[in-house]
Scaffold this motif. Structure first.
Motif, short mmCIF file in Angstrom:
data_model
loop_
_atom_site.label_atom_id
_atom_site.label_comp_id
_atom_site.label_asym_id
_atom_site.label_seq_id
_atom_site.Cartn_x
_atom_site.Cartn_y
_atom_site.Cartn_z
N ILE A 148 0.86 -1.17 0.00
CA ILE A 148 0.00 0.00 0.00
C ILE A 148 0.90 1.22 0.00
CG2 ILE A 148 -1.80 1.28 1.22
CD1 ILE A 148 -1.28 -2.25 2.21
N VAL A 149 0.59 2.17 -0.87
CA VAL A 149 1.32 3.43 -0.89
C VAL A 149 0.31 4.54 -0.71
CG1 VAL A 149 2.90 4.92 -2.17
CG2 VAL A 149 2.97 2.43 -2.52
N ALA A 150 0.61 5.44 0.23
CA ALA A 150 -0.27 6.58 0.48
C ALA A 150 0.51 7.86 0.23
CB ALA A 150 -0.79 6.54 1.90
N GLU A 151 -0.13 8.80 -0.45
CA GLU A 151 0.46 10.13 -0.63
C GLU A 151 -0.18 11.05 0.39
OE1 GLU A 151 0.79 13.86 -3.71
OE2 GLU A 151 0.52 11.86 -4.55
N VAL A 152 0.66 11.71 1.16
CA VAL A 152 0.20 12.69 2.16
C VAL A 152 1.02 13.96 2.00
CG1 VAL A 152 -0.57 10.91 3.80
CG2 VAL A 152 1.76 11.82 3.96
N ALA A 153 0.60 15.03 2.66
CA ALA A 153 1.39 16.26 2.66
C ALA A 153 2.72 15.97 3.36
CB ALA A 153 0.64 17.37 3.37
N ALA A 154 3.78 16.65 2.95
CA ALA A 154 5.11 16.40 3.47
C ALA A 154 5.18 16.44 5.00
CB ALA A 154 6.10 17.39 2.88
N ARG A 155 4.40 17.30 5.63
CA ARG A 155 4.44 17.43 7.10
C ARG A 155 3.34 16.65 7.81
NH1 ARG A 155 7.92 21.84 8.24
NH2 ARG A 155 8.26 23.11 6.39
N GLU A 156 2.48 16.00 7.06
CA GLU A 156 1.38 15.23 7.64
C GLU A 156 1.90 13.92 8.23
OE1 GLU A 156 -2.95 13.63 6.01
OE2 GLU A 156 -1.80 15.03 4.80
N LEU A 166 4.51 0.50 8.53
CA LEU A 166 5.22 1.43 7.67
C LEU A 166 6.59 0.86 7.35
CD1 LEU A 166 5.30 4.26 6.33
CD2 LEU A 166 6.27 5.10 8.48
N GLU A 167 6.88 0.69 6.05
CA GLU A 167 8.17 0.14 5.63
C GLU A 167 9.15 1.20 5.18
OE1 GLU A 167 7.15 -2.79 2.63
OE2 GLU A 167 7.17 -4.35 4.15
N ASP A 168 8.63 2.28 4.58
CA ASP A 168 9.51 3.31 4.04
C ASP A 168 8.68 4.57 3.82
OD1 ASP A 168 11.75 4.55 2.97
OD2 ASP A 168 11.70 3.47 1.06
N GLU A 169 9.35 5.70 3.73
CA GLU A 169 8.70 6.94 3.36
C GLU A 169 9.69 7.80 2.62
OE1 GLU A 169 7.74 9.63 6.77
OE2 GLU A 169 8.25 7.87 7.95
N ARG A 170 9.19 8.54 1.64
CA ARG A 170 10.05 9.38 0.81
C ARG A 170 9.33 10.69 0.51
NH1 ARG A 170 12.73 4.97 -3.24
NH2 ARG A 170 12.97 3.37 -1.66
N ALA A 171 10.07 11.79 0.61
CA ALA A 171 9.49 13.11 0.37
C ALA A 171 9.82 13.57 -1.05
CB ALA A 171 10.04 14.11 1.38
N TYR A 172 8.83 14.21 -1.68
CA TYR A 172 8.96 14.78 -3.02
C TYR A 172 8.28 16.14 -3.00
CZ TYR A 172 10.22 10.03 -4.09
OH TYR A 172 10.84 8.80 -4.09
N GLY A 173 9.02 17.19 -2.70
CA GLY A 173 8.44 18.53 -2.63
C GLY A 173 7.40 18.61 -1.53
N ALA A 174 6.18 18.98 -1.89
CA ALA A 174 5.09 19.12 -0.91
C ALA A 174 4.46 17.79 -0.54
CB ALA A 174 4.02 20.05 -1.48
N ALA A 175 4.87 16.71 -1.19
CA ALA A 175 4.27 15.40 -0.97
C ALA A 175 5.24 14.44 -0.28
CB ALA A 175 3.83 14.80 -2.29
N ARG A 176 4.66 13.48 0.43
CA ARG A 176 5.44 12.40 1.03
C ARG A 176 4.71 11.10 0.72
NH1 ARG A 176 5.62 10.68 6.56
NH2 ARG A 176 4.11 12.32 6.91
N LEU A 177 5.46 10.11 0.23
CA LEU A 177 4.90 8.81 -0.05
C LEU A 177 5.21 7.88 1.11
CD1 LEU A 177 5.86 8.33 -3.81
CD2 LEU A 177 3.67 9.10 -2.86
N LEU A 178 4.16 7.25 1.64
CA LEU A 178 4.29 6.28 2.72
C LEU A 178 4.12 4.89 2.12
CD1 LEU A 178 1.92 7.98 5.32
CD2 LEU A 178 4.41 8.23 5.15
N PHE A 179 5.10 4.03 2.30
CA PHE A 179 5.02 2.66 1.80
C PHE A 179 4.65 1.76 2.97
CE2 PHE A 179 7.55 4.98 -1.16
CZ PHE A 179 7.22 4.46 -2.40
#
Length: 187
Positions: A148-156, A166-179
């Motif tokens: 499952i991958v969820a996109e949330v706001a970078a600070r959320e 939660l296995e991993d998380e990566r930030a991309y500008g205003a977004a953060r992907l939660l794996f």
């Protein structure tokens, strides 16, 4: 607003996002990174059943199909989003592989078959991610071990949700992907 499919058999094809401010499409940079991870991950993207929840334009599902997923389902509650997704699916000739459902992501009925990979992109700061994950788990929408991958706001921040890790998380500008991973059931 126009988006493009990044890779696979529909590479470079344009799709439309719904009009208005209610939909915030995932950036191409974040989508490219997301699918790079999914193509190397487990379960593999190629041959998978892909669920796009809070689907907006359907870009994630269409990218998954373009890269080898065998089936995708887009779920969104907004009528403008559902209309845009249907138009995009038709424009790419993928009506046999991609289905569209207008539904509340937090109040889903029972699934007919579980999905291997799910992408959730709820409105930033809405608090809908945890209830949607619970709905997916309780109603049988996710295969055991599903990615499952969820996109949330970078600070959320995501509070722990039972049944998910939660296995991993990566930030991309205003977004953060939660794996996240659907936890294996214990007997």
């Amino acid at each position: 607003m126009s988006l493009r499919i990044i890779a696979g058999r529909h590479r470079g094809r344009r799709i439309a996002a719904p009009e208005g401010l209610a939909t915030r499409p995932t950036s191409e940079r974040a989508r490219e990174a997301l699918f790079g991870v999914l193509e190397r991950g487990s379960p593999p993207l190629r041959g998978s059943r892909f669920l796009d929840l809070f689907a907006g334009s359907g870009a994630a599902a269409l990218e998954a199909i373009s890269r080898g997923a065998v089936e995708a389902l887009c779920i969104d509650q907004a009528s403008a989003a559902v209309a845009a997704i249907r138009a995009n699916v038709e424009a790419l000739g993928e009506s046999g592989a991609v289905s569209v459902l207008r539904a509340d992501a937090c109040r889903l009925g029972p699934a007919s078959q579980p999905f291997d990979i799910a992408f959730l992109d709820p409105p930033y700061g809405s608090g809908l991610l945890a209830p949607a994950l619970i709905s997916l788990a309780e109603m049988g929408w996710l295969a055991t071990g599903a990615q499952i991958v969820a996109e949330v706001a970078a600070r959320e921040r995501l509070e722990a949700v039972p049944g998910f890790q939660l296995e991993d998380e990566r930030a991309y500008g205003a977004a953060r992907l939660l794996f996240l991973r659907r936890a294996l059931a214990t007997d």
